[in-house]
Design a protein around this motif. Structure first.
Motif, PDB file in Angstrom:
ATOM      1  N   ARG A 235       0.845  -1.187   0.000  1.00  0.00           N
ATOM      2  CA  ARG A 235       0.000   0.000   0.000  1.00  0.00           C
ATOM      3  C   ARG A 235       0.883   1.240   0.000  1.00  0.00           C
ATOM      4  NH1 ARG A 235      -4.851   1.889   4.079  1.00  0.00           N
ATOM      5  NH2 ARG A 235      -5.224   3.834   2.995  1.00  0.00           N
ATOM      6  N   TYR A 236       0.605   2.138  -0.926  1.00  0.00           N
ATOM      7  CA  TYR A 236       1.330   3.402  -1.015  1.00  0.00           C
ATOM      8  C   TYR A 236       0.415   4.534  -0.594  1.00  0.00           C
ATOM      9  CZ  TYR A 236       4.698   0.778  -3.791  1.00  0.00           C
ATOM     10  OH  TYR A 236       5.608  -0.145  -4.216  1.00  0.00           O
TER      11      TYR A 236
ATOM     12  N   GLN B  45       2.980   1.536 -14.425  1.00  0.00           N
ATOM     13  CA  GLN B  45       1.787   2.154 -15.012  1.00  0.00           C
ATOM     14  C   GLN B  45       0.747   2.288 -13.912  1.00  0.00           C
ATOM     15  OE1 GLN B  45       0.234  -0.125 -18.272  1.00  0.00           O
ATOM     16  NE2 GLN B  45      -0.903   1.594 -19.075  1.00  0.00           N
ATOM     17  N   LEU B  46       0.072   3.414 -13.872  1.00  0.00           N
ATOM     18  CA  LEU B  46      -0.988   3.644 -12.887  1.00  0.00           C
ATOM     19  C   LEU B  46      -2.332   3.278 -13.496  1.00  0.00           C
ATOM     20  CD1 LEU B  46       0.095   7.092 -11.449  1.00  0.00           C
ATOM     21  CD2 LEU B  46       0.408   4.856 -10.422  1.00  0.00           C
TER      22      LEU B  46
ATOM     23  N   LEU C 122       2.205  -2.598 -12.326  1.00  0.00           N
ATOM     24  CA  LEU C 122       1.008  -1.774 -12.119  1.00  0.00           C
ATOM     25  C   LEU C 122       0.882  -1.323 -10.674  1.00  0.00           C
ATOM     26  CD1 LEU C 122      -1.683  -3.846 -14.033  1.00  0.00           C
ATOM     27  CD2 LEU C 122      -0.817  -1.623 -14.680  1.00  0.00           C
ATOM     28  N   ILE C 123       0.445  -0.092 -10.509  1.00  0.00           N
ATOM     29  CA  ILE C 123      -0.028   0.399  -9.223  1.00  0.00           C
ATOM     30  C   ILE C 123      -1.499   0.721  -9.426  1.00  0.00           C
ATOM     31  CG2 ILE C 123       0.108   2.221  -7.500  1.00  0.00           C
ATOM     32  CD1 ILE C 123       3.095   2.375  -8.038  1.00  0.00           C
ATOM     33  N   ILE C 124      -2.342   0.125  -8.603  1.00  0.00           N
ATOM     34  CA  ILE C 124      -3.791   0.249  -8.759  1.00  0.00           C
ATOM     35  C   ILE C 124      -4.313   1.334  -7.824  1.00  0.00           C
ATOM     36  CG2 ILE C 124      -5.989  -0.953  -8.506  1.00  0.00           C
ATOM     37  CD1 ILE C 124      -4.421  -3.559  -9.140  1.00  0.00           C
TER      38      ILE C 124
ATOM     39  N   TYR D 298      -0.837  -0.559  -4.430  1.00  0.00           N
ATOM     40  CA  TYR D 298      -2.127   0.102  -4.596  1.00  0.00           C
ATOM     41  C   TYR D 298      -2.172   1.376  -3.781  1.00  0.00           C
ATOM     42  CZ  TYR D 298      -3.456  -1.819  -0.023  1.00  0.00           C
ATOM     43  OH  TYR D 298      -3.508  -2.131   1.312  1.00  0.00           O
ATOM     44  N   VAL D 299      -3.082   2.257  -4.159  1.00  0.00           N
ATOM     45  CA  VAL D 299      -3.383   3.479  -3.430  1.00  0.00           C
ATOM     46  C   VAL D 299      -4.878   3.452  -3.151  1.00  0.00           C
ATOM     47  CG1 VAL D 299      -3.478   5.993  -3.528  1.00  0.00           C
ATOM     48  CG2 VAL D 299      -1.539   4.779  -4.546  1.00  0.00           C
TER      49      VAL D 299
END
Length: 135
Positions: free
Chosen positions: A30-31, A48-49, A88-90, A115-116
């Motif tokens: 978690r970011y 990629q976001l 990927l960051i979701i 993820y955010v």
């Protein structure tokens, strides 16, 4: 006997559905929103976001450069809008959407790394306003 087998089948289906939707995915970090720029810089162009919030929430504010595919459309448009060679960051507003998207994308060969969670501070039923409006 048939009713007993149907009952068991129904229970198995409910357990599988609950697992996919509500059990967290391992190895997904978690970011915080405030640290997102630093995380993206550290990955260089390898990340990629993916914003899986509803289109209207996305339009109210989103991170510059993110791709919006709402969770309901992900199974249709993932091939067109995502690059499988990038991590990927979701970005989402519900944990259950994060877990569903992560499991789906891993099944397709993607590497979600984090993820955010974007939730409105005033009311969880309100759209998230954690990102400035970007075009």
């Amino acid at each position: 006997m048939v009713l007993k087998m149907l009952g068991i089948l129904l229970i198995v289906i409910l357990i599988a559905w609950t697992y996919r939707r509500y059990i967290p995915v391992r190895c997904l970090k978690r970011y915080q929103i405030s640290a997102l720029e630093e995380v993206i810089t550290s990955y260089a162009s390898e990340v990629q976001l993916l914003d899986i919030r509803d289109y209207l929430d996305y339009e109210n504010g989103h991170y510059k450069g993110s791709v919006n595919i709402s969770i309901g459309r992900l199974s249709t448009f993932w091939k067109r809008d995502l690059n499988i060679t990038q991590s990927l960051i979701i970005i989402a507003d519900r944990y259950s959407d994060i877990w569903l998207a992560t499991r789906f994308l891993r099944n397709k060969g993607f590497r979600p790394v984090g993820y955010v969670l974007c939730v409105s501070k005033q009311n969880e039923n309100q759209p998230c306003e954690c990102f400035p409006i970007s075009n």
